[in-house]
Motif scaffolding. Structure first.
Motif, PDB file in Angstrom:
ATOM      1  N   ARG A   1       5.686 -59.066 103.435  1.00  0.00           N
ATOM      2  CA  ARG A   1       4.718 -58.910 104.808  1.00  0.00           C
ATOM      3  C   ARG A   1       3.684 -60.118 105.028  1.00  0.00           C
ATOM      4  N   GLN A   2       3.084 -60.386 103.764  1.00  0.00           N
ATOM      5  CA  GLN A   2       1.807 -61.257 103.989  1.00  0.00           C
ATOM      6  C   GLN A   2       2.366 -62.591 103.426  1.00  0.00           C
ATOM      7  N   GLU A   3       3.034 -62.812 102.507  1.00  0.00           N
ATOM      8  CA  GLU A   3       3.389 -64.086 101.950  1.00  0.00           C
ATOM      9  C   GLU A   3       4.688 -64.689 102.723  1.00  0.00           C
ATOM     10  N   LEU A   4       5.603 -63.810 102.926  1.00  0.00           N
ATOM     11  CA  LEU A   4       6.933 -64.520 103.413  1.00  0.00           C
ATOM     12  C   LEU A   4       6.964 -64.157 104.774  1.00  0.00           C
ATOM     13  N   GLY A   5       5.754 -63.382 105.448  1.00  0.00           N
ATOM     14  CA  GLY A   5       5.608 -62.885 106.902  1.00  0.00           C
ATOM     15  C   GLY A   5       6.947 -62.428 107.554  1.00  0.00           C
ATOM     16  N   THR A   6       7.811 -61.558 106.810  1.00  0.00           N
ATOM     17  CA  THR A   6       8.935 -60.936 107.099  1.00  0.00           C
ATOM     18  C   THR A   6       8.570 -59.488 107.791  1.00  0.00           C
ATOM     19  N   SER A   7       9.485 -58.855 108.537  1.00  0.00           N
ATOM     20  CA  SER A   7       9.591 -57.557 109.072  1.00  0.00           C
ATOM     21  C   SER A   7       9.999 -56.755 107.948  1.00  0.00           C
ATOM     22  N   ALA A   8       9.889 -55.418 108.359  1.00  0.00           N
ATOM     23  CA  ALA A   8      10.670 -54.412 107.405  1.00  0.00           C
ATOM     24  C   ALA A   8      12.079 -54.662 107.284  1.00  0.00           C
ATOM     25  N   ALA A   9      12.778 -55.142 108.401  1.00  0.00           N
ATOM     26  CA  ALA A   9      14.003 -55.334 108.051  1.00  0.00           C
ATOM     27  C   ALA A   9      14.279 -56.371 107.093  1.00  0.00           C
ATOM     28  N   GLY A  10      13.384 -57.478 106.889  1.00  0.00           N
ATOM     29  CA  GLY A  10      13.477 -58.480 106.051  1.00  0.00           C
ATOM     30  C   GLY A  10      13.313 -57.948 104.537  1.00  0.00           C
ATOM     31  N   TYR A  11      12.265 -57.022 104.687  1.00  0.00           N
ATOM     32  CA  TYR A  11      11.867 -56.356 103.330  1.00  0.00           C
ATOM     33  C   TYR A  11      13.134 -55.647 102.972  1.00  0.00           C
ATOM     34  N   GLY A  12      13.759 -54.907 103.583  1.00  0.00           N
ATOM     35  CA  GLY A  12      15.085 -54.267 103.482  1.00  0.00           C
ATOM     36  C   GLY A  12      16.121 -55.101 102.653  1.00  0.00           C
ATOM     37  N   TRP A  13      16.263 -56.306 103.679  1.00  0.00           N
ATOM     38  CA  TRP A  13      17.239 -57.294 102.693  1.00  0.00           C
ATOM     39  C   TRP A  13      16.687 -57.711 101.456  1.00  0.00           C
ATOM     40  N   ILE A  14      15.615 -57.848 101.074  1.00  0.00           N
ATOM     41  CA  ILE A  14      15.264 -58.359  99.893  1.00  0.00           C
ATOM     42  C   ILE A  14      15.528 -57.230  98.618  1.00  0.00           C
ATOM     43  N   LEU A  15      15.255 -56.002  99.237  1.00  0.00           N
ATOM     44  CA  LEU A  15      15.759 -54.852  98.067  1.00  0.00           C
ATOM     45  C   LEU A  15      17.407 -54.748  97.990  1.00  0.00           C
ATOM     46  N   SER A  16      17.873 -54.953  99.229  1.00  0.00           N
ATOM     47  CA  SER A  16      19.343 -55.096  99.026  1.00  0.00           C
ATOM     48  C   SER A  16      20.032 -56.258  98.226  1.00  0.00           C
ATOM     49  N   ALA A  17      19.173 -57.481  98.484  1.00  0.00           N
ATOM     50  CA  ALA A  17      19.792 -58.334  97.171  1.00  0.00           C
ATOM     51  C   ALA A  17      19.424 -58.106  96.057  1.00  0.00           C
ATOM     52  N   PHE A  18      18.402 -57.487  95.761  1.00  0.00           N
ATOM     53  CA  PHE A  18      18.173 -56.691  94.431  1.00  0.00           C
ATOM     54  C   PHE A  18      19.325 -55.845  93.940  1.00  0.00           C
ATOM     55  N   GLY A  19      19.463 -55.091  94.832  1.00  0.00           N
ATOM     56  CA  GLY A  19      20.805 -54.014  94.648  1.00  0.00           C
ATOM     57  C   GLY A  19      22.110 -54.633  94.575  1.00  0.00           C
ATOM     58  N   ALA A  20      22.184 -55.798  95.138  1.00  0.00           N
ATOM     59  CA  ALA A  20      23.605 -56.648  94.925  1.00  0.00           C
ATOM     60  C   ALA A  20      23.669 -57.150  93.622  1.00  0.00           C
ATOM     61  N   GLY A  21      22.381 -57.567  93.131  1.00  0.00           N
ATOM     62  CA  GLY A  21      22.320 -58.015  91.827  1.00  0.00           C
ATOM     63  C   GLY A  21      22.768 -56.911  90.727  1.00  0.00           C
ATOM     64  N   ALA A  22      22.129 -55.693  90.983  1.00  0.00           N
ATOM     65  CA  ALA A  22      22.401 -54.841  90.071  1.00  0.00           C
ATOM     66  C   ALA A  22      23.992 -54.326  90.226  1.00  0.00           C
ATOM     67  N   VAL A  23      24.652 -54.448  91.442  1.00  0.00           N
ATOM     68  CA  VAL A  23      25.834 -54.248  91.336  1.00  0.00           C
ATOM     69  C   VAL A  23      26.661 -55.211  90.376  1.00  0.00           C
ATOM     70  N   ALA A  24      26.431 -56.513  90.647  1.00  0.00           N
ATOM     71  CA  ALA A  24      27.113 -57.608  89.837  1.00  0.00           C
ATOM     72  C   ALA A  24      26.772 -57.348  88.293  1.00  0.00           C
ATOM     73  N   GLY A  25      25.460 -56.876  88.029  1.00  0.00           N
ATOM     74  CA  GLY A  25      25.300 -56.681  86.532  1.00  0.00           C
ATOM     75  C   GLY A  25      26.025 -55.394  86.069  1.00  0.00           C
ATOM     76  N   ALA A  26      26.281 -54.463  87.011  1.00  0.00           N
ATOM     77  CA  ALA A  26      27.057 -53.300  86.573  1.00  0.00           C
ATOM     78  C   ALA A  26      28.476 -53.788  86.039  1.00  0.00           C
ATOM     79  N   LEU A  27      29.043 -54.551  87.200  1.00  0.00           N
ATOM     80  CA  LEU A  27      30.681 -55.164  87.048  1.00  0.00           C
ATOM     81  C   LEU A  27      30.552 -55.865  85.887  1.00  0.00           C
ATOM     82  N   SER A  28      29.656 -56.587  85.650  1.00  0.00           N
ATOM     83  CA  SER A  28      29.712 -57.668  84.470  1.00  0.00           C
ATOM     84  C   SER A  28      29.399 -57.207  82.839  1.00  0.00           C
ATOM     85  N   LEU A  29      28.973 -55.841  83.185  1.00  0.00           N
ATOM     86  CA  LEU A  29      28.650 -55.372  81.705  1.00  0.00           C
ATOM     87  C   LEU A  29      29.708 -54.880  80.776  1.00  0.00           C
ATOM     88  N   GLY A  30      30.748 -54.243  81.295  1.00  0.00           N
ATOM     89  CA  GLY A  30      31.872 -54.205  80.590  1.00  0.00           C
ATOM     90  C   GLY A  30      32.204 -55.579  79.681  1.00  0.00           C
TER      91      GLY A  30
END
Length: 346
Positions: free
Chosen positions: A257-286
């Motif tokens: 909110r304060q540093e990137l100046g984004t909205s709640a939607a932008g904050y949601g996309w940041i968390l989704s990027a983290f989640g996408a990384g977690a999915v990639a991490g799970a797929l690569s774990l095996g």
């Protein structure tokens, strides 16, 4: 064979547990519920930045949820062992539904204060702590032993998919309709789990042993953890990682909110990027397990997460920031998954 629609024990596919009707219904309902949970978390974090944009109060949202999990997850695990797991799971879902609905009604009527938000966040964390051990404990009852590893992997996959999808939906919903709508939608997602669990006819094998008491079982759990050096080592490593790493979750809403100046939607996309990384991490774990030891994977994940955290601290361009969030998700998943595997193998 456990379950009531029965996947064939000869089918080793990672999707085989979905052929069991009860597991399939619970898995689908749990994925939607997990998506709702992430929608709720986006709403709670962003609402606090509006009510009281103080670093302390915003970070207390994460702290309230984490404190509830810390205090109650072990007693909840004991409850899942000494009580009917179906009833424990059902009670947790009703608790979460009522808590989310009440907070939603308070918010849409503009009655939510910072203190109320923290209290309800703690109550939501309490419900989550009650639910998780019971949910994992029922898996051996609804799938065969042969399919259990695949069922556990599918549960993890569902959680990570929800982590990638839920925040994006939550951010858009909060930006367009407010946090109260996010809380009410989360409440609705628990209805699916309640419906499935109520319809599940659990078959309990008769036991000639006397029923274990809660306090005695709790003491046994503490005694086992205290006298098992390997478990103590893993728990210490887990704590040393999670405590400082939680700073990312605690302060990310303010950074967005304060540093990137984004909205709640932008904050949601940041968390989704983290989640996408977690999915990639799970797929690569095996693949990584065949090339590295569990310690090696955890160490590499720690390095990835640390570098990503440095990037989050200094990068203020949108696309590079999302890339840092993605890398952090990969590292987070690798660390927690390998430490959890270490606990299982003790």
């Amino acid at each position: 064979m456990p379950g009531d629609g029965g996947a064939s024990a000869r089918d080793p596919s990672q999707w085989a547990p979905l052929k069991t009707r009860t597991f399939r219904a619970l898995w689908i309902a749990n994925v939607f519920s997990a998506i709702g949970t992430w929608i709720h978390q986006v709403g709670a974090a962003w609402l606090m930045t509006e009510l009281a944009p103080s670093p302390v109060l915003v970070s207390l949202v994460q702290a309230a949820a984490g404190l509830a999990m810390f205090l109650f997850v072990l007693p909840a695990g004991v409850l899942a062992d000494v009580l009917d797991r179906r009833r424990v799971l059902l009670a947790s879902q009703v608790w979460l539904l009522l808590t989310a609905a009440t907070l939603g009604l308070l918010t849409v009527t503009s009655r939510t204060t910072p203190a109320a938000l923290l209290v309800f966040t703690f109550l939501m964390g309490t419900g989550g702590a009650l639910m998780q051990p019971a949910w994992r404990a029922v898996l051996p009852e609804i799938v065969s032993a042969r399919e259990l590893p695949a069922a556990i992997d599918l549960v993890g996959l569902g959680v990570n998919v929800a982590r990638a999808v839920g925040p994006a939906i939550g951010g858009i919903l909060v930006a367009s309709a407010g946090a109260g709508a996010a809380f009410l939608l989360n409440a609705v997602t628990y209805l699916g789990v309640v419906f499935v669990v109520r319809g599940w006819k659990r078959e309990i094998a008769p036991s000639g042993l006397p029923a274990e008491r809660f306090v005695g079982a709790l003491r046994t759990g503490f005694r086992y953890a205290r006298h098992t050096p390997q478990m103590g080592s893993v728990l210490v490593r887990l704590g040393l990682f999670v405590l400082p790493a939680s700073a990312l979750w605690a302060l990310l809403p303010l950074v967005a909110r304060q540093e990137l100046g984004t909205s709640a939607a932008g904050y949601g996309w940041i968390l989704s990027a983290f989640g996408a990384g977690a999915v990639a991490g799970a797929l690569s774990l095996g693949r990584l397990r065949g090339r590295m030891s569990l310690d090696g994977i955890a160490t590499t994940g720690t390095i990835f997460f640390g570098l990503a955290l440095i990037g989050v601290a200094f990068v203020r361009l949108w696309v590079p920031f999302l890339a840092c969030a993605f890398v952090a998700g990969v590292g987070w998943l690798h660390i927690l998954a390998t430490l959890n595997l270490s606990l299982i193998h003790i």
